[in-house]
Design a protein around this motif. Structure first.
Motif, PDB file in Angstrom:
ATOM      1  N   VAL A  38      41.184  23.081  20.455  1.00  0.00           N
ATOM      2  CA  VAL A  38      42.113  24.065  19.942  1.00  0.00           C
ATOM      3  C   VAL A  38      41.266  25.428  19.332  1.00  0.00           C
ATOM      4  O   VAL A  38      41.726  26.566  19.933  1.00  0.00           O
ATOM      5  N   ASP A  39      40.453  24.962  18.436  1.00  0.00           N
ATOM      6  CA  ASP A  39      39.876  26.244  17.774  1.00  0.00           C
ATOM      7  C   ASP A  39      39.042  26.723  18.888  1.00  0.00           C
ATOM      8  O   ASP A  39      38.739  28.037  18.788  1.00  0.00           O
ATOM      9  N   GLU A  40      38.281  26.130  19.612  1.00  0.00           N
ATOM     10  CA  GLU A  40      37.161  26.389  20.481  1.00  0.00           C
ATOM     11  C   GLU A  40      37.854  26.930  21.923  1.00  0.00           C
ATOM     12  O   GLU A  40      37.058  27.616  22.765  1.00  0.00           O
ATOM     13  N   GLY A  41      38.826  26.503  22.097  1.00  0.00           N
ATOM     14  CA  GLY A  41      39.530  26.645  23.646  1.00  0.00           C
ATOM     15  C   GLY A  41      40.281  28.011  23.660  1.00  0.00           C
ATOM     16  O   GLY A  41      40.086  28.886  23.011  1.00  0.00           O
ATOM     17  N   ASP A  42      41.236  28.029  24.495  1.00  0.00           N
ATOM     18  CA  ASP A  42      41.945  29.226  24.768  1.00  0.00           C
ATOM     19  C   ASP A  42      43.395  28.821  23.961  1.00  0.00           C
ATOM     20  O   ASP A  42      44.269  29.254  24.801  1.00  0.00           O
ATOM     21  N   GLY A  43      43.576  28.157  23.230  1.00  0.00           N
ATOM     22  CA  GLY A  43      44.867  27.740  22.535  1.00  0.00           C
ATOM     23  C   GLY A  43      45.358  26.904  22.750  1.00  0.00           C
ATOM     24  O   GLY A  43      44.875  25.637  23.360  1.00  0.00           O
ATOM     25  N   ALA A  44      46.732  26.493  22.402  1.00  0.00           N
ATOM     26  CA  ALA A  44      47.442  25.162  22.623  1.00  0.00           C
ATOM     27  C   ALA A  44      47.458  24.644  24.094  1.00  0.00           C
ATOM     28  O   ALA A  44      47.699  23.601  24.483  1.00  0.00           O
ATOM     29  N   SER A  45      47.597  25.709  24.886  1.00  0.00           N
ATOM     30  CA  SER A  45      47.538  25.317  26.319  1.00  0.00           C
ATOM     31  C   SER A  45      46.396  25.688  27.343  1.00  0.00           C
ATOM     32  O   SER A  45      46.402  25.536  28.403  1.00  0.00           O
ATOM     33  N   GLY A  46      45.468  26.123  26.529  1.00  0.00           N
ATOM     34  CA  GLY A  46      43.963  26.321  27.381  1.00  0.00           C
ATOM     35  C   GLY A  46      43.421  25.131  27.979  1.00  0.00           C
ATOM     36  O   GLY A  46      43.677  24.255  27.474  1.00  0.00           O
ATOM     37  N   SER A  47      41.972  25.587  28.402  1.00  0.00           N
ATOM     38  CA  SER A  47      41.116  24.489  28.822  1.00  0.00           C
ATOM     39  C   SER A  47      40.152  23.885  28.023  1.00  0.00           C
ATOM     40  O   SER A  47      39.870  24.764  26.878  1.00  0.00           O
ATOM     41  N   MET A  48      39.545  22.696  28.087  1.00  0.00           N
ATOM     42  CA  MET A  48      38.757  22.456  27.171  1.00  0.00           C
ATOM     43  C   MET A  48      37.076  23.196  27.382  1.00  0.00           C
ATOM     44  O   MET A  48      36.815  23.652  26.750  1.00  0.00           O
ATOM     45  N   HIS A  49      36.883  23.048  28.738  1.00  0.00           N
ATOM     46  CA  HIS A  49      35.414  23.612  29.074  1.00  0.00           C
ATOM     47  C   HIS A  49      35.464  24.062  30.551  1.00  0.00           C
ATOM     48  O   HIS A  49      36.082  23.069  31.484  1.00  0.00           O
ATOM     49  N   ASP A  50      35.085  25.351  30.851  1.00  0.00           N
ATOM     50  CA  ASP A  50      35.025  25.406  32.347  1.00  0.00           C
ATOM     51  C   ASP A  50      33.545  25.419  32.806  1.00  0.00           C
ATOM     52  O   ASP A  50      32.692  26.018  32.271  1.00  0.00           O
ATOM     53  N   ARG A  51      33.401  24.552  33.831  1.00  0.00           N
ATOM     54  CA  ARG A  51      32.060  24.480  34.617  1.00  0.00           C
ATOM     55  C   ARG A  51      31.994  25.592  35.777  1.00  0.00           C
ATOM     56  O   ARG A  51      33.199  25.437  36.428  1.00  0.00           O
ATOM     57  N   TYR A  52      30.961  26.507  36.012  1.00  0.00           N
ATOM     58  CA  TYR A  52      30.966  26.997  37.268  1.00  0.00           C
ATOM     59  C   TYR A  52      30.089  26.555  38.348  1.00  0.00           C
ATOM     60  O   TYR A  52      28.821  26.180  37.889  1.00  0.00           O
ATOM     61  N   LEU A  53      30.550  26.775  39.302  1.00  0.00           N
ATOM     62  CA  LEU A  53      29.719  26.358  40.560  1.00  0.00           C
ATOM     63  C   LEU A  53      29.584  27.394  41.560  1.00  0.00           C
ATOM     64  O   LEU A  53      30.717  28.435  41.626  1.00  0.00           O
ATOM     65  N   TYR A  54      28.476  27.571  42.490  1.00  0.00           N
ATOM     66  CA  TYR A  54      28.655  28.524  43.280  1.00  0.00           C
ATOM     67  C   TYR A  54      28.527  27.536  44.826  1.00  0.00           C
ATOM     68  O   TYR A  54      27.973  26.506  44.931  1.00  0.00           O
ATOM     69  N   ARG A  55      29.685  27.935  45.315  1.00  0.00           N
ATOM     70  CA  ARG A  55      30.000  27.242  46.879  1.00  0.00           C
ATOM     71  C   ARG A  55      29.474  27.835  47.713  1.00  0.00           C
ATOM     72  O   ARG A  55      29.992  29.227  48.069  1.00  0.00           O
ATOM     73  N   LEU A  56      28.697  27.501  48.513  1.00  0.00           N
ATOM     74  CA  LEU A  56      27.936  28.194  49.535  1.00  0.00           C
ATOM     75  C   LEU A  56      28.405  27.728  51.075  1.00  0.00           C
ATOM     76  O   LEU A  56      28.212  26.561  51.237  1.00  0.00           O
ATOM     77  N   THR A  57      29.077  28.474  51.707  1.00  0.00           N
ATOM     78  CA  THR A  57      29.423  28.113  53.309  1.00  0.00           C
ATOM     79  C   THR A  57      28.861  29.037  54.116  1.00  0.00           C
ATOM     80  O   THR A  57      29.148  29.902  54.185  1.00  0.00           O
ATOM     81  N   THR A  58      28.122  28.164  55.025  1.00  0.00           N
ATOM     82  CA  THR A  58      27.182  28.769  56.004  1.00  0.00           C
ATOM     83  C   THR A  58      27.852  28.472  57.294  1.00  0.00           C
ATOM     84  O   THR A  58      28.222  27.600  57.836  1.00  0.00           O
ATOM     85  N   PHE A  59      27.915  29.608  58.050  1.00  0.00           N
ATOM     86  CA  PHE A  59      28.692  29.404  59.377  1.00  0.00           C
ATOM     87  C   PHE A  59      28.309  30.597  60.511  1.00  0.00           C
ATOM     88  O   PHE A  59      27.576  31.399  60.120  1.00  0.00           O
ATOM     89  N   SER A  60      28.890  30.452  61.644  1.00  0.00           N
ATOM     90  CA  SER A  60      28.660  31.443  62.607  1.00  0.00           C
ATOM     91  C   SER A  60      29.899  31.981  62.995  1.00  0.00           C
ATOM     92  O   SER A  60      31.108  31.093  62.776  1.00  0.00           O
ATOM     93  N   LEU A  61      29.890  33.236  63.634  1.00  0.00           N
ATOM     94  CA  LEU A  61      31.225  33.376  64.042  1.00  0.00           C
ATOM     95  C   LEU A  61      30.894  33.903  65.572  1.00  0.00           C
ATOM     96  O   LEU A  61      30.101  34.356  66.306  1.00  0.00           O
ATOM     97  N   SER A  62      32.359  33.661  66.530  1.00  0.00           N
ATOM     98  CA  SER A  62      32.307  34.021  67.660  1.00  0.00           C
ATOM     99  C   SER A  62      33.766  34.328  68.187  1.00  0.00           C
ATOM    100  O   SER A  62      34.732  34.166  67.440  1.00  0.00           O
ATOM    101  N   PHE A  63      34.202  34.793  69.350  1.00  0.00           N
ATOM    102  CA  PHE A  63      35.478  34.821  69.998  1.00  0.00           C
ATOM    103  C   PHE A  63      35.639  33.787  70.751  1.00  0.00           C
ATOM    104  O   PHE A  63      35.095  33.285  71.685  1.00  0.00           O
ATOM    105  N   ASP A  64      37.184  33.219  70.693  1.00  0.00           N
ATOM    106  CA  ASP A  64      37.561  32.148  71.451  1.00  0.00           C
ATOM    107  C   ASP A  64      38.160  32.675  72.780  1.00  0.00           C
ATOM    108  O   ASP A  64      37.865  33.810  73.074  1.00  0.00           O
TER     109      ASP A  64
END
Length: 484
Positions: free
Chosen positions: A422-448
């Motif tokens: 409670v003291d270190e988080g975001d209050g009584a309804s906050g989260s404990m700890h947020d871990r961040y990730l980079y989500r890499l989506t590789t793709f090609s584009l074309s017309f159907d």
């Protein structure tokens, strides 16, 4: 010296073999001529083409097949186009500046659009149900620059430049009037003229030139290799009729000679050749941030400002051009992941490739409300067992008020940990700890077949952990990524 009688011939094994082969070929030719008048010629085995020694083909070999394809001949399926380019991610996780990480993207799936309707076919995304969270490779180079300013980077050719302010006011570790330039191929560093008095510049790259649109200034730096060092400096250009803080989107025209920048109500164009600004239209560009021109498809592609997930595209910038969206939602659909920011990187190629770099956060641990619910269950168990739960009620009340105390009963020993959250988080309804990730989506584009923009089942998804040493500024802006 050994005596050799006259008339004696020394047998050469190679000459003997060639003579035997010539005789066999003559016999085969004579046999073929004898069967030429027959109604059903015999079946001959396929000819085996022997490789020619290098440099042995002459003018008489013009009739032999060359490397050119005949009409109707197709290439073998390829998963991706072999290039020496990589994805470079930049983080301010170094105590004196930034680290540059080099990633090799996975090959994209072969582009094989299905002929069945979208609702009747199964999309085969190569995204695992439980994706592996990989660690980033070690930095290929670290660069001294003022932290918390990730948007001061730009890329030209194979170079990454850091246009960070370098004066006493910012306490920069490098002297002012210095522009570090990192060649990602050789990892060599050279220095150019610094961008003085920069506040929040928008850096736009056009071929081998960098344009800096800032508050009250508009400048250009040429990165041509033949530019004399004594003439290498930022050139002042005519001031734009808009403020850099009001820019919502920008793009470089298909001709490479025009820069488009738009606000919420208008779009302005800068003619690079004539060095002049003019209002292009009374509407804004339909993108959020930068847009890329895809020459193969003859469209402009970018992120949509209104909807999260699909890409938006148009044939022309400005005017009444109809804006359309891609079929697929490319952002994360995992309910456990919260969207933070996103950057679209153009990879080029004959089948235009892209990489969507999305920053997501995952909440680790239990929220305070979940912990309080567990304590309620514990209190209920004590009540049913006839124990004394007065102290538990008081501890729960203290936690609700953010003024928890340490309990003495064994059943509620984790209330101390709860108060810490409670003291270190975001209050009584906050989260404990947020871990961040980079989500890499590789793709090609074309017309159907219907003219809709689609990825054609080419998406490949990867996850990488964001270094914990980065500053909060990294999460407040879009990821800094370059394809070089």
């Amino acid at each position: 010296m050994r005596y050799r009688p006259r008339g004696h011939r020394v047998t050469n094994p190679l000459a003997a073999a060639l003579s035997t082969a010539s005789a066999a070929a003559a016999d085969a030719l004579a046999q073929a001529q004898r069967h030429s008048d027959c109604e059903s010629p015999p079946h001959h085995p396929p000819l085996v083409r022997m490789p020619w020694p290098e440099g042995s083909r002459g003018e008489h070999d013009a009739h032999l097949p060359t490397g050119k394809r005949s009409l109707g001949e197709r290439d073998a399926p390829r998963t991706s186009e072999p290039t020496g380019q990589h994805l470079y991610l930049i983080f301010d996780d170094w105590p004196w500046g930034y680290s540059i990480r080099k990633l090799k993207l996975p090959p994209r799936s072969p582009h094989q659009p299905s002929l069945r309707p979208l609702g009747q076919r199964r999309l085969r995304w190569r995204e695992p149900r439980r994706p592996e969270h990989k660690r980033l490779p070690p930095p290929c180079i670290c660069l001294e620059a003022t932290r918390c300013l990730p948007l001061f980077f730009a890329a030209v050719g194979t170079d990454i430049i850091a246009a960070h302010p370098r004066n006493d006011f910012w306490n920069a570790p490098v002297p002012k009037c210095i522009l570090p330039i990192v060649d990602v191929r050789s990892l060599g560093v050279r220095f150019g003229p610094g961008l003085l008095y920069s506040a929040q510049p928008i850096l736009i790259t056009v071929r081998d030139e960098v344009f800096a649109l800032d508050m009250g200034s508009f400048r250009m730096l040429s990165m041509k290799p033949l530019c004399p060092p004594h003439e290498w400096s930022w050139c002042d250009l005519p001031l734009p009729p808009l403020k850099s803080m009001d820019v919502t989107s920008f793009a470089v025209g298909s001709d490479g000679c025009t820069i488009f920048a738009s606000t919420n109500c208008a779009t302005f164009a800068f003619d690079i050749v004539n060095s002049e600004w003019k209002q292009f239209s009374n509407c804004s560009l339909p993108f959020a941030g930068p847009a890329k021109y895809v020459h193969v498809l003859d469209i402009f592609v970018g992120l949509s400002p209104d909807t999260y997930g699909p890409l938006c595209f148009c044939r022309k910038l400005g005017g009444d051009e109809k804006v359309r969206f891609s079929k697929e939602n490319l952002l994360s659909k995992d309910p456990a992941e919260s969207h933070v920011s996103v950057t679209l990187v153009y990879l080029g190629g004959s089948e235009p490739g892209f990489c969507l770099v999305e920053c997501v956060s995952i909440t680790e641990g239990k929220s305070v409300n979940m912990r309080l619910d567990e304590c309620d269950q514990l209190v209920k168990c004590v009540d049913e067992g006839g124990g004394n739960c007065g102290e538990l009620d008081q501890l729960k009340k203290n936690v609700d008020e953010g003024d928890g105390a340490s309990g003495s009963m064994h059943e509620c020993g984790e209330l101390d940990e709860l108060k810490k959250f409670v003291d270190e988080g975001d209050g009584a309804s906050g989260s404990m700890h947020d871990r961040y990730l980079y989500r890499l989506t590789t793709f090609s584009l074309s017309f159907d077949n219907n003219g809709d923009l689609t990825t054609g089942e080419t998406c490949v998804v990867q996850y990488y952990k964001v270094p914990e040493e980065v500053s909060e500024a990294i999460y407040l802006v879009n990821p800094v990524a370059f394809w070089l």
